[in-house]
Motif scaffolding. Structure first.
Motif, PDB file in Angstrom:
ATOM      1  N   ASN A 216       0.818  -1.215   0.000  1.00  0.00           N
ATOM      2  CA  ASN A 216       0.000   0.000   0.000  1.00  0.00           C
ATOM      3  C   ASN A 216       0.855   1.270   0.000  1.00  0.00           C
ATOM      4  N   GLY A 217       1.900   1.295   0.833  1.00  0.00           N
ATOM      5  CA  GLY A 217       2.730   2.497   0.957  1.00  0.00           C
ATOM      6  C   GLY A 217       3.403   2.879  -0.353  1.00  0.00           C
ATOM      7  N   ASN A 261      -0.944   5.487   4.047  1.00  0.00           N
ATOM      8  CA  ASN A 261       0.112   5.724   5.041  1.00  0.00           C
ATOM      9  C   ASN A 261      -0.048   4.830   6.253  1.00  0.00           C
ATOM     10  N   ALA A 264       0.918   1.227   5.285  1.00  0.00           N
ATOM     11  CA  ALA A 264       1.997   1.273   4.292  1.00  0.00           C
ATOM     12  C   ALA A 264       2.678  -0.078   4.042  1.00  0.00           C
TER      13      ALA A 264
END
Ligand code: KPL
Length: 318
Positions: A216-217, A261, A264
């Motif tokens: 994801n980050g 964030n 992440a």
């Protein structure tokens, strides 16, 4: 409500969240039965029980279970935690036992299933839920609780009031308030808003991370994926606004960046599904946005492109 007035609950879809609920319901001393896929799954559950690890402690619970064809009492309260794409056929295999006016509580990602279910079961009382609970499946009937979240529950069926919970769900809310270490349940008079907001986030993150195979980050600064994230946010917000959905505070992009964030180091659920060669929830997420967009003559080009890319990259036999 005393114990004699309580009707039993059945749970369909005993993945991580389904097992978490089964454990909580047992702790609350409710009569709960898991609907397994087949005899083998049922026997395995009866032998080992559900093992739920929460921090350093592992709890074992032993709910009753059934498999299709075994018979049993009528199902009046059904919690459905299957993936969206598996829901209709899973419910169908229990149709004979399902009371026509059963309370059905759908707890899953994506949208579109509640409507499809209501069309098939017009008298059913359908409720929807969305959760921030974190749990993952360590193995068959073994679940790890990753984080305590909140679950919003509300009415889906148009023939029901959205302001008050029915007795069976109100009872769950009371039990949850008395034992907040298990599940934190809340009634929401406008459940479609939090469900849309979760869908919006999933629609701009999940497929992109799967196509680029990134955590994801990494999406935040990815030279190709980041502009696509922004375009997806714009399209999802356009569809939401035309559907009169309350906008996400500070905008979808800011909210998506916040989630990226916070998570992440994680792989999105869709990337995990793709890497494990499982079906994905893309039809109930991006597919739903495209479908709503087409009703409003919005082309949703970025959503269509990401669906095509995902299907091309992870072809599945049809
Ligand atoms: O909910 C998620 C998922 O992995 O399904 C995240 C990535 C946190 C947001 O889309």
């Amino acid at each position: 409500m005393n114990k004699n007035q309580q009707q039993p609950w059945h749970i369909l879809g005993a993945g991580a969240i389904g097992c978490l609920w089964a454990h909580a319901m047992q702790q609350w001393q409710l009569d709960v039965t898991i609907l397994t896929r087949n005899k083998q799954q049922h026997q395995q559950l009866q032998t080992q029980g559900i093992q739920l690890t929460d921090g350093k402690v592992t709890y074992t619970s032993r709910p009753a279970s059934l498999y299709p064809g075994l018979g049993g009492a009528k199902i009046s309260n059904l919690l459905v935690c299957t993936k969206a794409y598996a829901t209709l056929s899973a419910v169908e295999s229990w149709r004979k036992l399902l009371h026509p006016q059963a309370n059905i509580l759908l707890l899953q990602n994506g949208m579109g299933t509640a409507q499809a279910l209501q069309t098939r079961l017009p008298k059913a009382n359908i409720y929807c839920a969305t959760t921030t609970d974190g749990a993952w499946r360590q193995g068959p009937w073994r679940v790890v609780r990753a984080g305590m979240g909140d679950t919003q529950i509300g009415t889906f069926s148009a023939h029901l009031s959205s302001h008050t919970a029915p007795a069976q769900i109100a009872h769950l809310l009371t039990l949850s308030a008395a034992h907040t270490n298990l599940l934190r349940l809340h009634w929401h008079a406008d459940i479609l808003t939090p469900i849309w907001h979760k869908l919006a986030i999933n629609s701009v993150i999940n497929a992109l991370t799967a196509v680029y195979q990134i955590n994801n980050g990494e999406l935040i600064k990815h030279s190709q994926a980041r502009p696509r994230l922004e375009q997806l946010c714009k399209e999802t917000e356009d569809v939401m606004s035309r559907c009169h959905i309350t906008p996400i505070p500070h905008g979808l992009l800011q909210q998506a960046l916040r989630v990226l964030n916070q998570t992440a180091d994680n792989q999105s659920s869709m990337l995990q599904d793709c890497l494990a060669d499982r079906p994905t929830e893309i039809d109930a997420i991006n597919g739903f946005i495209i479908q709503q967009g087409s009703l409003l003559h919005l082309p949703c080009a970025a959503h269509k492109q990401i669906c095509d890319d995902l299907h091309q990259q992870y072809p599945r036999p049809s």
